[in-house]
Write a protein that holds these residues in place. Structure first.
Motif, PDB file in Angstrom:
ATOM      1  N   ALA A 126     -18.716  37.902  33.154  1.00 16.47           N
ATOM      2  CA  ALA A 126     -17.769  39.001  33.336  1.00 16.47           C
ATOM      3  C   ALA A 126     -16.401  38.475  33.766  1.00 16.47           C
ATOM      4  O   ALA A 126     -15.365  39.031  33.401  1.00 16.47           O
ATOM      5  N   ARG A 127     -16.397  37.400  34.578  1.00 13.01           N
ATOM      6  CA  ARG A 127     -15.164  36.743  35.004  1.00 13.01           C
ATOM      7  C   ARG A 127     -15.328  35.249  34.743  1.00 13.01           C
ATOM      8  O   ARG A 127     -16.358  34.670  35.072  1.00 13.01           O
ATOM      9  N   HIS A 146     -13.076  31.251  33.773  1.00 13.04           N
ATOM     10  CA  HIS A 146     -11.867  30.463  33.612  1.00 13.04           C
ATOM     11  C   HIS A 146     -11.810  29.970  32.171  1.00 13.04           C
ATOM     12  O   HIS A 146     -12.845  29.838  31.505  1.00 13.04           O
ATOM     13  N   THR A 155      -8.507  40.919  27.668  1.00 18.08           N
ATOM     14  CA  THR A 155      -9.396  41.133  28.801  1.00 18.08           C
ATOM     15  C   THR A 155      -8.691  40.786  30.110  1.00 18.08           C
ATOM     16  O   THR A 155      -7.827  39.907  30.154  1.00 18.08           O
ATOM     17  N   SER A 156      -9.090  41.467  31.162  1.00 18.84           N
ATOM     18  CA  SER A 156      -8.594  41.156  32.502  1.00 18.84           C
ATOM     19  C   SER A 156      -9.596  40.297  33.262  1.00 18.84           C
ATOM     20  O   SER A 156      -9.445  40.080  34.462  1.00 18.84           O
ATOM     21  N   GLY A 157     -10.609  39.801  32.545  1.00 15.00           N
ATOM     22  CA  GLY A 157     -11.685  39.063  33.195  1.00 15.00           C
ATOM     23  C   GLY A 157     -11.451  37.572  33.307  1.00 15.00           C
ATOM     24  O   GLY A 157     -12.383  36.827  33.593  1.00 15.00           O
ATOM     25  N   ILE A 158     -10.223  37.102  33.082  1.00 14.11           N
ATOM     26  CA  ILE A 158      -9.936  35.665  33.134  1.00 14.11           C
ATOM     27  C   ILE A 158      -9.366  35.315  34.497  1.00 14.11           C
ATOM     28  O   ILE A 158      -8.334  35.854  34.917  1.00 14.11           O
ATOM     29  N   ALA A 159     -10.029  34.402  35.207  1.00 10.65           N
ATOM     30  CA  ALA A 159      -9.618  34.032  36.559  1.00 10.65           C
ATOM     31  C   ALA A 159      -8.448  33.063  36.546  1.00 10.65           C
ATOM     32  O   ALA A 159      -7.581  33.114  37.414  1.00 10.65           O
ATOM     33  N   CYS A 216      -2.596  35.938  34.468  1.00 11.00           N
ATOM     34  CA  CYS A 216      -3.478  35.165  35.339  1.00 11.00           C
ATOM     35  C   CYS A 216      -2.833  33.808  35.640  1.00 11.00           C
ATOM     36  O   CYS A 216      -1.879  33.402  34.961  1.00 11.00           O
ATOM     37  N   GLU A 254     -11.269  30.383  41.868  1.00 12.93           N
ATOM     38  CA  GLU A 254     -12.609  30.953  42.009  1.00 12.93           C
ATOM     39  C   GLU A 254     -12.784  31.510  43.414  1.00 12.93           C
ATOM     40  O   GLU A 254     -13.295  32.608  43.593  1.00 12.93           O
ATOM     41  N   LEU A 264     -10.801  34.608  43.724  1.00  7.04           N
ATOM     42  CA  LEU A 264     -11.456  35.698  43.009  1.00  7.04           C
ATOM     43  C   LEU A 264     -12.567  36.299  43.858  1.00  7.04           C
ATOM     44  O   LEU A 264     -12.712  37.508  43.969  1.00  7.04           O
ATOM     45  N   SER A 270     -12.821  40.111  45.356  1.00  4.15           N
ATOM     46  CA  SER A 270     -13.949  40.981  45.056  1.00  4.15           C
ATOM     47  C   SER A 270     -14.510  41.588  46.347  1.00  4.15           C
ATOM     48  O   SER A 270     -14.867  42.755  46.393  1.00  4.15           O
TER      49      SER A 270
END
Length: 308
Positions: free
Chosen positions: A96-97, A99, A117-121, A238, A298, A301, A305
């Motif tokens: 889901a997330r 790099h 997508t906004s799921g890239i850290a 990002c 990471e 992130l 969360s």
């Protein structure tokens, strides 16, 4: 430097198309989607991937490349199609997330992924600066016409190695390796070229031929314009890190052509070596820098969360 773990190879079926994937590290490690460049394959990360301790590195062969299947004859190869494929790979693996670690053309795919997508850290570009093949704004129609004529000519020819029919098959491995080295990167060492070629060669009764789709050498009928490529770069929100080889594709003025398009938060560094510096001999400094970036974002992130 010695590799810390052995690769694992998998096949993913995505809507009827098999995509070959090579992974390193534990599945619960920091997730890293590694995107190779044009006419390369997952072996582009054979030397760097195993050194990323604590990471789960996922390196797919793009469709049409390496051991992945080809697209249908009525389809083609566009950057945004590759980006959709890679997003589907991440989703199918439950990432889901994640790099992104992208080399060459892979950075162009990554710039599109960032818009999807906004799921890239975080993103790390290795001797890449977005879409490598663009067309001038005032040449799109003529480019489309030329590409269509070439595509029709190729269809009529029915030649597997239509770009260079005399070299589509090889009597021995060394001849194939030399062609791969010269075509992709004239400075590429024989050992590095061997890693890429072995994943892309199909043994025949007599000799070898390439596995990759020969249509990959055809121009995209509707590629991005330079303005669009720059806009995609500028809209990457990002954390973005660009690492270039001092003798790479951007060493002789190429960097300056797109420097203004980089977002203000982008960070740039230069490293010994050419276009495939990450494959030739990734040194401790490069590995440590990549690991610091991944760990930094990471951890950030995970903290975000928790706070959210």
């Amino acid at each position: 430097m010695r590799s810390q773990c052995s690769p694992k190879d998998h096949l993913l079926d995505l809507d009827g198309v098999e995509i070959a994937i090579r992974t390193w590290g534990p599945e619960d490690g920091i997730p890293v989607l590694a995107l190779h460049g044009w006419l390369d394959n997952a072996a582009s990360f054979d030397r760097l991937g195993p050194l990323l301790d604590g990471c789960f590195v996922v390196a797919p062969d793009l469709v049409g490349h390496g051991s992945s299947e080809h697209r249908r004859q009525d389809s083609g190869y566009y950057l945004w199609e590759h980006a959709e494929d890679m997003l589907a790979v991440a989703e199918s693996l439950g990432l889901a997330r994640f790099h992104v670690l992208a080399h060459g053309m892979g950075s162009g795919i990554a710039s599109l992924l960032a818009a999807m997508t906004s799921g890239i850290a975080s993103m790390i570009f290795l001797d890449g600066m977005g879409a490598p093949f663009t067309v001038a704004e005032d040449d799109r129609v003529q480019h489309l016409a030329r590409a269509y004529r070439l595509k029709r000519m190729v269809r009529r020819s029915q030649l597997q190695g239509f770009a260079e029919p005399e070299s589509s098959r090889f009597d021995n491995l060394e001849t194939a390796l030399e062609q791969r080295r010269k075509r992709l990167d004239g400075e590429l060492s024989g050992a590095a070229a061997r890693l890429l070629a072995l994943r892309d060669l199909l043994p025949l009764e007599e000799g070898y031929c390439w596995r990759h789709d020969p249509r990959l050498v055809l121009p995209e009928p509707m590629p991005l314009t330079e303005r669009e490529a720059c806009e995609l770069l500028s809209e990457i929100h990002c954390p973005l890190y660009l690492m270039f080889g001092r003798q790479g594709a951007y060493a002789a003025g190429g960097f300056g052509l797109r420097e203004a398009a980089l977002p203000s938060h982008a960070r740039v560094s230069w490293h010994p070596g050419g276009h495939h510096f990450h494959l030739e001999a990734p040194d401790r400094a490069l590995v440590d820098q990549v690991l610091r970036i991944l760990a930094r974002h990471e951890n950030g992130l995970q903290l975000r969360s928790v706070n959210e």
